[in-house]
Structures are given as structure tokens and as C-alpha cells.
Design a protein around this motif. Structure first.
Motif, PDB file in Angstrom:
ATOM      1  N   VAL A 103      21.786  65.616 -46.744  1.00 42.30           N
ATOM      2  CA  VAL A 103      21.533  64.188 -46.535  1.00 42.30           C
ATOM      3  C   VAL A 103      22.779  63.504 -45.971  1.00 42.30           C
ATOM      4  O   VAL A 103      22.711  62.733 -45.013  1.00 42.30           O
ATOM      5  CB  VAL A 103      21.084  63.551 -47.873  1.00 42.30           C
ATOM      6  CG1 VAL A 103      21.070  62.042 -47.760  1.00 42.30           C
ATOM      7  CG2 VAL A 103      19.722  64.068 -48.264  1.00 42.30           C
ATOM      8  N   PHE A 119       9.051  55.053 -35.881  1.00 37.47           N
ATOM      9  CA  PHE A 119       8.268  54.829 -37.091  1.00 37.47           C
ATOM     10  C   PHE A 119       7.160  53.829 -36.775  1.00 37.47           C
ATOM     11  O   PHE A 119       7.347  52.937 -35.940  1.00 37.47           O
ATOM     12  CB  PHE A 119       9.155  54.252 -38.201  1.00 37.47           C
ATOM     13  CG  PHE A 119      10.289  55.137 -38.594  1.00 37.47           C
ATOM     14  CD1 PHE A 119      10.071  56.467 -38.900  1.00 37.47           C
ATOM     15  CD2 PHE A 119      11.584  54.646 -38.654  1.00 37.47           C
ATOM     16  CE1 PHE A 119      11.126  57.287 -39.265  1.00 37.47           C
ATOM     17  CE2 PHE A 119      12.639  55.462 -39.015  1.00 37.47           C
ATOM     18  CZ  PHE A 119      12.410  56.783 -39.318  1.00 37.47           C
ATOM     19  N   TRP A 129      16.044  50.613 -40.604  1.00 33.54           N
ATOM     20  CA  TRP A 129      15.691  51.424 -41.772  1.00 33.54           C
ATOM     21  C   TRP A 129      16.782  52.421 -42.150  1.00 33.54           C
ATOM     22  O   TRP A 129      17.181  52.507 -43.309  1.00 33.54           O
ATOM     23  CB  TRP A 129      14.370  52.165 -41.504  1.00 33.54           C
ATOM     24  CG  TRP A 129      13.848  52.849 -42.729  1.00 33.54           C
ATOM     25  CD1 TRP A 129      13.211  52.267 -43.777  1.00 33.54           C
ATOM     26  CD2 TRP A 129      13.943  54.243 -43.041  1.00 33.54           C
ATOM     27  NE1 TRP A 129      12.895  53.206 -44.712  1.00 33.54           N
ATOM     28  CE2 TRP A 129      13.332  54.421 -44.302  1.00 33.54           C
ATOM     29  CE3 TRP A 129      14.493  55.344 -42.385  1.00 33.54           C
ATOM     30  CZ2 TRP A 129      13.250  55.662 -44.906  1.00 33.54           C
ATOM     31  CZ3 TRP A 129      14.401  56.577 -43.002  1.00 33.54           C
ATOM     32  CH2 TRP A 129      13.792  56.728 -44.248  1.00 33.54           C
ATOM     33  N   ILE A 133      18.639  52.492 -45.776  1.00 32.26           N
ATOM     34  CA  ILE A 133      18.519  53.537 -46.795  1.00 32.26           C
ATOM     35  C   ILE A 133      19.850  54.236 -47.013  1.00 32.26           C
ATOM     36  O   ILE A 133      20.038  54.906 -48.022  1.00 32.26           O
ATOM     37  CB  ILE A 133      17.433  54.573 -46.439  1.00 32.26           C
ATOM     38  CG1 ILE A 133      17.667  55.126 -45.046  1.00 32.26           C
ATOM     39  CG2 ILE A 133      16.052  53.985 -46.531  1.00 32.26           C
ATOM     40  CD1 ILE A 133      17.837  56.572 -45.007  1.00 32.26           C
TER      41      ILE A 133
ATOM     42  N   ALA B 203      12.727  60.627 -40.149  1.00 36.89           N
ATOM     43  CA  ALA B 203      13.353  59.944 -41.278  1.00 36.89           C
ATOM     44  C   ALA B 203      14.457  60.807 -41.892  1.00 36.89           C
ATOM     45  O   ALA B 203      15.550  60.324 -42.185  1.00 36.89           O
ATOM     46  CB  ALA B 203      12.294  59.600 -42.322  1.00 36.89           C
ATOM     47  N   LEU B 204      14.178  62.102 -42.056  1.00 34.91           N
ATOM     48  CA  LEU B 204      15.188  62.982 -42.647  1.00 34.91           C
ATOM     49  C   LEU B 204      16.433  63.060 -41.767  1.00 34.91           C
ATOM     50  O   LEU B 204      17.558  63.113 -42.269  1.00 34.91           O
ATOM     51  CB  LEU B 204      14.609  64.385 -42.846  1.00 34.91           C
ATOM     52  CG  LEU B 204      13.631  64.545 -44.003  1.00 34.91           C
ATOM     53  CD1 LEU B 204      12.960  65.897 -43.938  1.00 34.91           C
ATOM     54  CD2 LEU B 204      14.367  64.387 -45.334  1.00 34.91           C
ATOM     55  N   ALA B 205      16.219  63.061 -40.440  1.00 32.76           N
ATOM     56  CA  ALA B 205      17.356  63.204 -39.530  1.00 32.76           C
ATOM     57  C   ALA B 205      18.290  61.997 -39.587  1.00 32.76           C
ATOM     58  O   ALA B 205      19.410  62.062 -39.083  1.00 32.76           O
ATOM     59  CB  ALA B 205      16.858  63.406 -38.097  1.00 32.76           C
ATOM     60  N   LEU B 206      17.832  60.895 -40.170  1.00 28.56           N
ATOM     61  CA  LEU B 206      18.708  59.730 -40.307  1.00 28.56           C
ATOM     62  C   LEU B 206      19.524  59.779 -41.595  1.00 28.56           C
ATOM     63  O   LEU B 206      20.272  58.861 -41.895  1.00 28.56           O
ATOM     64  CB  LEU B 206      17.877  58.449 -40.293  1.00 28.56           C
ATOM     65  CG  LEU B 206      17.281  58.062 -38.952  1.00 28.56           C
ATOM     66  CD1 LEU B 206      16.317  56.912 -39.128  1.00 28.56           C
ATOM     67  CD2 LEU B 206      18.367  57.683 -37.982  1.00 28.56           C
ATOM     68  N   GLY B 207      19.343  60.840 -42.367  1.00 30.99           N
ATOM     69  CA  GLY B 207      20.079  60.939 -43.615  1.00 30.99           C
ATOM     70  C   GLY B 207      19.337  60.339 -44.790  1.00 30.99           C
ATOM     71  O   GLY B 207      19.950  59.843 -45.731  1.00 30.99           O
ATOM     72  N   ALA B 208      18.000  60.369 -44.731  1.00 29.15           N
ATOM     73  CA  ALA B 208      17.214  59.865 -45.852  1.00 29.15           C
ATOM     74  C   ALA B 208      17.023  60.972 -46.880  1.00 29.15           C
ATOM     75  O   ALA B 208      16.984  62.152 -46.526  1.00 29.15           O
ATOM     76  CB  ALA B 208      15.854  59.372 -45.366  1.00 29.15           C
ATOM     77  N   THR B 209      16.921  60.583 -48.142  1.00 31.49           N
ATOM     78  CA  THR B 209      16.562  61.564 -49.154  1.00 31.49           C
ATOM     79  C   THR B 209      15.046  61.731 -49.127  1.00 31.49           C
ATOM     80  O   THR B 209      14.328  60.928 -48.543  1.00 31.49           O
ATOM     81  CB  THR B 209      16.980  61.100 -50.557  1.00 31.49           C
ATOM     82  OG1 THR B 209      16.273  59.897 -50.852  1.00 31.49           O
ATOM     83  CG2 THR B 209      18.456  60.840 -50.621  1.00 31.49           C
ATOM     84  N   GLN B 212      13.203  58.733 -50.361  1.00 32.50           N
ATOM     85  CA  GLN B 212      13.156  57.605 -49.416  1.00 32.50           C
ATOM     86  C   GLN B 212      12.123  57.843 -48.327  1.00 32.50           C
ATOM     87  O   GLN B 212      11.427  56.922 -47.905  1.00 32.50           O
ATOM     88  CB  GLN B 212      14.543  57.386 -48.800  1.00 32.50           C
ATOM     89  CG  GLN B 212      15.541  56.780 -49.779  1.00 32.50           C
ATOM     90  CD  GLN B 212      16.959  56.764 -49.236  1.00 32.50           C
ATOM     91  OE1 GLN B 212      17.385  57.686 -48.545  1.00 32.50           O
ATOM     92  NE2 GLN B 212      17.704  55.733 -49.566  1.00 32.50           N
ATOM     93  N   VAL B 213      12.028  59.085 -47.869  1.00 29.31           N
ATOM     94  CA  VAL B 213      11.042  59.400 -46.838  1.00 29.31           C
ATOM     95  C   VAL B 213       9.641  59.202 -47.387  1.00 29.31           C
ATOM     96  O   VAL B 213       8.772  58.606 -46.737  1.00 29.31           O
ATOM     97  CB  VAL B 213      11.222  60.853 -46.352  1.00 29.31           C
ATOM     98  CG1 VAL B 213      10.158  61.190 -45.323  1.00 29.31           C
ATOM     99  CG2 VAL B 213      12.601  61.056 -45.777  1.00 29.31           C
TER     100      VAL B 213
END
Lengths: 281, 369
Positions: A103, A119, A129, A133, B203-209, B212-213
Motif C-alpha cells: 500500500v 472511477f 480520492w 484515502i 484504486a489499489l494502484a493509488l495506494g488504497a487499502t 478503502q477499495v
């Protein structure tokens, strides 16, 4: 041995990974092999990606370009059966291993995908977003505007920030995805064939954008388009399919990694030469 | 012009076309059989419900409708009685609505949670496959078996008197929850599976857990599908009779339940009881109950169908976004006050779309502080 005290480029002058003049390596793979289940996708790849340069990964279909790219931000972890051996470094820190939090890594190593995938939210929230986050405490509105400006999209969308990101054109969507990636302030941007779903004009805009971003970011781009690799990149890595193993699978190997003008004019590897002149692939 | 090889073909176009038309006709007949049965059923129930005197001629539609409405409102507002003129379903309707509420409160969180775990968290492997197969099998277990299970587990608590729920509404609600749980789990999993992988990857590629996704992307995308499946499961629960007979839904109750610890009955149970009574007039009452039950079921299904349409999906995700925003803007009150937000707040009467998400946090933040 840890990767953090090594001046990797100078100590490891592997013929496959020559140092780029005047640049230190930000992403490093050493003797990297990857399997999906029992199928080997990459074998023994060593490469050092220089900072603030655009590095293109080219090669025929199935040679592991995307696999190599996705190793750097651990996106392959999501694929069942994925397994790797070898070493991967980012800014001197290891990338793989149980002690590394993907992460955290993915925030610093951003990614733009082949198909624009905004999204199903507003343009504003598409950009905001990722920052939110990740616990961004600054001014979100300012960040959104700055990211959209850096992605050369602000003038086109500043009046429709509260419209859905999916209402934009394909090229605008891809730049929105780039803006979204920029908003979390990564150090590296991995691009997996970012223009393959775009028309030539949108492609040109994305390529100009990459040129502008080079000053602040390291960019690695996978492309099937050799003209594009020639146009945008400083360094080019050409991957090839290895000769068949016992079970008929052909893992990808790194055939050559050179400055782009060298690779396209005087390739050292005969397989590279055959590929770029259109005789194979 | 013909080629030599044409002699080798025998096209028989007429036969091929006739076969195609015949097959389409058979499929049409199969489709219509369902519709015909439904129409006949509704007609027969209507005739039964209107059998009580006075009997206006069938073509006096207005009069018939008035009579039907008066009849339905009478049986909906009176409780059980040995006199068919006074008997009604008030206790059963209220009991069924209680059951619906409790089953929704129990089965939705548990079912959606289980579906989420199996689809998003559970490591792939033999254990997960085994659980998966079991849930699919549970969805096919006859409802009377759940009734017996509910009797042993909830009503009698394996003989521990202190824990036994006896004939309480709770026992029925828990039993029906078990019955519909597999349906909710499977519907949730299918809805989650339909979320495009590109959304998760982005979403994961942005550093989300992972959480959060799931919270911000996967659940909102899957929500219309989850709601549809859940509503269909609930409408199955409300129509069930057999398991409730096992766990103590009473034959006749004069006062509707006022809480989950009361004795209860349910609409289908009362319909069954009236239908078994010997006097002809009770048949009309039972038919009226069927109409009420069908009305409830069809309106629930209509909501489910609406949620499947693009309009319904937008409405659902907007409602969810609204809920999410309430929580978020509260925390961020006043933070995004300057600069862009003021420039963006509602661009004008024409330009403001249905979801002016940018403007809202600022507005609410201002209102709260």
C-alpha cells in the motif's frame, strides 16, 4: 544483503543494464524471474531504470513487458499463482518481501492502465480520492486543480468538475487517470500501453504530457508502438521470448537495454534488430 | 448460373424455415404457460374473493372494484374471528411485517458480510470451495427442514429452557433468516463478481487499502445487485408458511404482535388456516388474504426490478453517495472552504447536474460549523 547502501549502477555494470549517463537508478531489478503457476513469464531480468527519464519497454506479445512493469508496484500480487525470484529495488529499498507494505509502495509508484479506467464518480472526486484515502491534509481543491493542470486537462474540465468522469472522451479519461495518479505525488509513473485505446490526436497529447512530466517524475512505459517508443523515450528495453523450454513455454528475457537512439539505430542484439526492423514479432 | 458443386447441396429451405418457426412457437407457448397460469390464478382468486353477497353482475366493473376495495380494507383491519363476516388478517399482516423487518435486520448484515468475506477476503483454496458448495446446497434445502432446525435450535434451544424462544416472533424471524441467508450470500457474491477488475486495480494502484477499495468503490458498484437479490430473498421469506408452522406461528391470534417477544402469526399461515375451515364464506376471506399477500410480494419485486434498471441503479448509488457524504463532510467541515470550492459551487441553474458532489461538502460544512 540489503539494497540500500549499494551504488547499484556503478557496482553492477551488467551488460544488460548499462547506466544512463548522469542519472541514478530509481527502479532496479536484479536476476528477476516470474512464474504464473507453472508457467515462467520472465527469466533472469536485470535492469536499472534511471531517474527523471522515460524508459520504454518494447517487445513482442507475451514477452513479459507488463509483468515486469507490474512487479515494480506489486500489482502482480493480485494474480493467483504469481511467484517471483530475484531482487527488486525502489530508491534503494526492497520492493518485494513480507516486510514491504504494498500500500505504501503503490502510493510512491503510480500506475496508468491500458484502458482508461476513471472511477464512476465526479471528475473532482476522481482526482481527490487517492489523496483523501492517503490522509492528505492540505487543500484538496488546490490539489485537484494543480493535478488537472499538470495533466493538461484543467482547461477542458474546469467547468465540469462535478460531472461524471465517465462522461469525458477517451483521451480526456486517460489524462484524468494520469491526473489522479499525479494527485498522490508519486515518484515513478508506470504506464501500461497508455495510448493503445486512444486516437492519434489524444495519443500525441499524452506523449507531450509525458515529456513535460519527465522533469519531476520517472516514467516507465510499456508500448507495442515502436514509433512511440522512439518518439518519447530516453532509454529503451527490448524484451524477447526465450527459446522454448521442456514444457513448451517461452519465458521473456531482456534482450537489450540501451539509450533509445542507440537501440533503434545500432542494436547490439540480433534479436532486437530483427524485432525493430519488423522481421519478428 | 450454377456451379457443378451445387448438385451436392440439398438446401430444403422450406423445411429449415418451418423448423425454426416451429421451435420459436414452442418457446412462445412455454413462455405463455407461465403468464396464463398467473392470469388464471389471479382470476380464480378474484372470483373467490368476490363470492360474498351482494353479487353485482361481472360486467359492472366499477361496482366490483368498489366491493373489492371495501372487502380488502375490511379484512386488512380486522383480526381473526369465528364469524366470516368479521374475520380478517390484521394480526397476520402485522406479524408478517414484523418478520420482514427482523429478517432484514438479521439476514442482510450477516449475508452481505459473508458474501463479502468469501468474495473479497477468503483465501482461495479447498476450504473456501467447500464453504461455497455448502452454501449453494443450503439454498436448495426444503423450507420445512429449516422449520425443524428452528424448532430445535431457537424454539427449544436444545432443551435449555432459559434460552428457548418458544413461540415468540424471534423464533420465526431467526428461522426465516437462516432460510434466506444462502440466497443473500449468493446474490452478494454475484454482485461483487460483476464489479470490473479495472476499478479495483485503479484504486489499489493509488495506494488504497483493501478496505478503502471495498468501501468506496466495490460496495457502491455492487449495491444495486445486492439490493435486488436481497429484496427477492425477503419476498421469499414473507411467503413462507411451512417453517413458521414448525416454530409456533399461532393458528388464531386476536391481537397483533406489538414486539418481537410476542406470540405471532403470519399472513400465509392465516391464509392456510382460513382455507382449511369448512365454511364456504371463509374461502372468500382466504382469497382476499392471497390478494393482499400477492400485492405485497409483487410490489417488493417491482422495487427489485426497478433497482436493476439504469435509472434505479443511479438512484441507489446516489442515495448511498448521499449517506457517505453525510459522514465525510461532517469530519471535513470547513476544510475545503477556500479557492476552488467557491469557484465551483453550483455553476448556474442550467449547469448543476443531479449530483453536485463538489458543492455539497462546503455547503454542509458551513451549515454545521
Amino acid at each position: 544483503m540489503s539494497l540500500d547502501q549499494q551504488p547499484i549502477v556503478s557496482r553492477n555494470p551488467s551488460p544488460a543494464a548499462p547506466p544512463a549517463p548522469g542519472a541514478d537508478a530509481v527502479l532496479v531489478a536484479r536476476d528477476l524471474s516470474v512464474w504464473y503457476g507453472s508457467t515462467q513469464a520472465l527469466r533472469g531480468v536485470s535492469i536499472a531504470i534511471p531517474r527523471n527519464r522515460i524508459t520504454a519497454l518494447i517487445g513482442p506479445s507475451g514477452c513479459g513487458k507488463s509483468t515486469l512493469l507490474r512487479c515494480f508496484n506489486r500489482m502482480n500480487d493480485l494474480i493467483p499463482g504469481f511467484r517471483m525470484e530475484g531482487q527488486l529495488g525502489f530508491d534503494g529499498d526492497p520492493v518485494a518481501g513480507p516486510e514491504v507494505d504494498p500500500v505504501t509502495l503503490r502510493r510512491r509508484v503510480g500506475m496508468v492502465f491500458q484502458k482508461p479506467n476513471p472511477f464512476p464518480k465526479t471528475v473532482y472526486h476522481n482526482v481527490a480520492w487517492g489523496a483523501r484515502i492517503n490522509g492528505y491534509t492540505g487543500d484538496l481543491d488546490e490539489l485537484v486543480e494543480r493535478s488537472l493542470r499538470r495533466a493538461a486537462l484543467w482547461d477542458e474540465v474546469k467547468d465540469k468538475l462535478n460531472r461524471s468522469g465517465l462522461d469525458l472522451s477517451g483521451g480526456q479519461q486517460q489524462r484524468l487517470c494520469i491526473a489522479r495518479t499525479l494527485a498522490v505525488e508519486p515518484e515513478v509513473i508506470l504506464m501500461d500501453e497508455p495510448c493503445s485505446a486512444l486516437d492519434p490526436i489524444s495519443t500525441a497529447r499524452v506523449e507531450d504530457l509525458m515529456e513535460d512530466l519527465k522533469a519531476e517524475y520517472t516514467i516507465v512505459i510499456v508500448t507495442h508502438n515502436m514509433q512511440q517508443a522512439r518518439r518519447v523515450s530516453d532509454m529503451t528495453a527490448c524484451l524477447m521470448l526465450d527459446e522454448a523450454r521442456g514444457n513448451g513455454h517461452r519465458p521473456g528475457v531482456l534482450a537489450e537495454f540501451s539509450p533509445t537512439d542507440v537501440l533503434f539505430t545500432t542494436p547490439k542484439d540480433p534479436r532486437t534488430e530483427a524485432y525493430i526492423t519488423g522481421r519478428i514479432g | 448460373m450454377s456451379r457443378a458443386s451445387d448438385a451436392l447441396y440439398r438446401p430444403r429451405r422450406g423445411l429449415r424455415r418451418a423448423l425454426g418457426a416451429g421451435f420459436a412457437g414452442l418457446c412462445l407457448a412455454a413462455t405463455l404457460s407461465g403468464v396464463v397460469v398467473l392470469v388464471v390464478l389471479l382470476g380464480a382468486v378474484l372470483v373467490k374473493a368476490l363470492a360474498l353477497p351482494p353479487n353485482p353482475p361481472w360486467f359492472a366493473v366499477g361496482e366490483q372494484l368498489r366491493e373489492l376495495a371495501a372487502f380488502l380494507s375490511r379484512i386488512a383491519s380486522s383480526t381473526n374471528s369465528p364469524n366470516p363476516e368479521l374475520a380478517g388478517f390484521k394480526a397476520g399482516i402485522i406479524g408478517s411485517l414484523w418478520l420482514l423487518l427482523l429478517v432484514a435486520l438479521i439476514a442482510i448484515p450477516v449475508g452481505v458480510g459473508a458474501g463479502l468475506y468469501l468474495e473479497e477476503y477468503a483465501p482461495a483454496g479447498r476450504l473456501r470451495r467447500a464453504i461455497q458448495t455448502n452454501i449453494a446446497n443450503l439454498a436448495g434445502v426444503p423450507s420445512i427442514v429449516y422449520g425443524i432446525l428452528g424448532l430445535v435450535v431457537f424454539s427449544r434451544a436444545f432443551g435449555f429452557q432459559a434460552l428457548a424462544l418458544g413461540k415468540m416472533l424471534w423464533a420465526g424471524a431467526l428461522t426465516l433468516s437462516l432460510l434466506v441467508l444462502p440466497i443473500v450470500v449468493i446474490a452478494t457474491q454475484e454482485a461483487l463478481r460483476a464489479v470490473p477488475p479495472s476499478l479495483r486495480q485503479a484504486a489499489l494502484a493509488l495506494g488504497a487499502t483493501r478496505w478503502q477499495v471495498i468501501r468506496d468503490h466495490v460496495l457502491p458498484s455492487a449495491l444495486p445487485g445486492i439490493l435486488t437479490g436481497t429484496i427477492l430473498a425477503l419476498s421469499r421469506a414473507i411467503g413462507e408458511t411451512a417453517p413458521l408452522l414448525m416454530v409456533g406461528a399461532a393458528n388464531s391470534i386476536l391481537f397483533p404482535p406489538s414486539g418481537p417477544s410476542d406470540y405471532y402469526t403470519a399472513l400465509p399461515v392465516e391464509i392456510y388456516n382460513f382455507a382449511t375451515l369448512p365454511r364456504e364464506e371463509f374461502r372468500s376471506v382466504a382469497a382476499g388474504g392471497i390478494l393482499i399477500l400477492l400485492g405485497i410480494l409483487l410490489s417488493m419485486n417491482a422495487v427489485a426490478i426497478f433497482l436493476r434498471t439504469p435509472t434505479g441503479q443511479r438512484a441507489a448509488s446516489r442515495a448511498i453517495a448521499q449517506l457517505g457524504r453525510l459522514g465525510w463532510s461532517g469530519r471535513r467541515a470547513g476544510r475545503s472552504r477556500t479557492g476552488l470550492a467557491s469557484a465551483v459551487v453550483v455553476p448556474g441553474p442550467g449547469a448543476s447536474g443531479p449530483d453536485s458532489e463538489v458543492a455539497q461538502p462546503t455547503d454542509q460544512g458551513g451549515a454545521e460549523s
